[in-house]
Scaffold this active site. Structure first.
Site, PDB file in Angstrom:
ATOM      1  N   HIS A   1      -3.524  -5.762   1.124  1.00 37.67           N
ATOM      2  CA  HIS A   1      -2.871  -5.953   2.423  1.00 37.67           C
ATOM      3  C   HIS A   1      -2.849  -7.424   2.846  1.00 37.67           C
ATOM      4  CE1 HIS A   1      -2.510  -1.727   3.829  1.00 37.67           C
ATOM      5  NE2 HIS A   1      -3.548  -1.520   3.041  1.00 37.67           N
TER       6      HIS A   1
ATOM      7  N   GLU B   1      -1.082  -8.712   5.085  1.00 40.13           N
ATOM      8  CA  GLU B   1      -0.892  -8.806   6.544  1.00 40.13           C
ATOM      9  C   GLU B   1      -2.216  -8.710   7.300  1.00 40.13           C
ATOM     10  OE1 GLU B   1      -0.464  -6.157   4.815  1.00 40.13           O
ATOM     11  OE2 GLU B   1      -0.932  -4.342   5.962  1.00 40.13           O
TER      12      GLU B   1
ATOM     13  N   CYS C   1       0.831  -1.195   0.000  1.00 43.69           N
ATOM     14  CA  CYS C   1       0.000   0.000   0.000  1.00 43.69           C
ATOM     15  C   CYS C   1       0.876   1.260   0.000  1.00 43.69           C
ATOM     16  CB  CYS C   1      -0.978  -0.057   1.169  1.00 43.69           C
ATOM     17  SG  CYS C   1      -2.406   1.016   0.965  1.00 43.69           S
TER      18      CYS C   1
END
Lengths: 81, 227
Positions: free
Chosen positions: B195, B197, B89
């Site tokens: 994302h 994560e 990002c």
């Protein structure tokens, strides 16, 4: 001597400018007729200490190429007043 | 191997990344401060991660100011020496601004911040469900750069639908050629808008991000060990 340098940074002409489109929508809602397109960029004002105008412009150009504008998405114009 | 997560002023996915790698994937992670310069504790097989967020308030352009952080000079050297660097990002935006990856991330074509799950496809046609959360994620590069990326197999993720079809409707931001993530020619610098994560924990209902982190960043041996 200190020069007042204005750097105009605009989105490349071939790129969609969503911010300009949003402003265009606002102008339409205002009822203003005759404005056909809007593009939004930024104006960056630099106070540059240099020996002469050419030097001031050169320094501003370096700053613009290295940080103030990204040539992948923007073009710029430099003016000294 | 170990990981370093860089914290810039305005980073807000740094702890998520730390948690995903250390808690969910049992990896050694060191948090790094943007004002430091020292990366001597990292070897070539280690990985430096630039997390998501709004470094320096997204002032000027997303990632433009972070690029000149003291630590970024060391990260750029680390990448040039072959060390792994991964940006998610805002981290992807910083990598483009640093010229470690080509292209740029522009304001989403529909003018809105987008925060939702999307589907991605890697070069082996594996399909992942991963969240995106960005206002400026529309990948753009000129045609020549795009062709070079495609020819070199550097487009590592594309937005697609649930079945893996790359369609306009599945593109959340207007990214050119549905590009969600790319890598450099040497395949040691990776950037992606979604994302992974945020998708590594059963508790959160999605673990697709684990495979992405494993495939991209870890050696086959380590990935097999984790599997």
């Amino acid at each position: 001597m200190t020069y007042n340098v204005q750097v105009k940074v605009m989105p490349l002409k071939e790129l969609l400018d969503p911010q300009g489109k949003a402003v265009m929508g606002g102008l339409d809602n205002l009822g203003l007729k005759g404005i056909e397109d809007v593009r939004v960029g930024k104006n960056i004002s630099l106070q540059v200490n240099a020996g002469n105008e050419a030097e001031a412009k050169k320094l501003a150009e370096e700053a613009t190429k290295k940080l103030l504008a990204n040539p992948v998405m923007e073009y710029f114009e430099i003016a000294i007043n | 191997m170990k990981f370093g997560v860089v914290v810039f002023p305005g980073s807000n996915c740094d702890r998520d990344m730390f948690d995903a790698l250390s808690q969910d994937m049992n990896q050694e992670v060191i948090m790094l401060w943007h004002k430091d310069r020292d990366l001597s504790m990292f070897a070539k097989e280690d990985c430096i991660i630039l997390p998501g967020g709004f470094s320096y308030g997204d002032y000027l352009r997303c990632g433009a100011i972070a690029r000149f952080s003291p630590l970024m000079q060391s990260v750029i050297d680390f990448a040039h020496q072959g060390g792994k660097v991964f940006g998610v990002c805002n981290g992807f935006q910083i990598l483009c601004e640093s010229h470690l990856l080509p292209g740029a991330l522009l304001r989403n074509s529909h003018q809105k911040f987008v925060c939702k799950n999307v589907f991605l496809k890697d070069t082996d046609n594996n399909i992942f469900k991963i969240p995106v959360a960005h206002g400026e994620g529309r990948f753009y590069a000129d045609e020549k750069t795009l062709d070079d990326l495609e020819d070199g197999g550097q487009v590592i993720f594309r937005y697609c639908d649930e079945k893996g079809q790359v369609t306009d409707a599945s593109n959340p931001n207007g990214a050119i050629r549905n590009i969600a993530g790319i890598c450099n020619v040497n395949r040691n610098v990776f950037g992606m808008m979604p994302h992974p994560e945020r998708a590594t924990s059963e508790v959160l209902g999605n673990t697709d991000g684990r495979k992405i982190l494993k495939d991209l960043l870890m050696s086959e041996e380590l990935a097999n060990h984790l599997a």
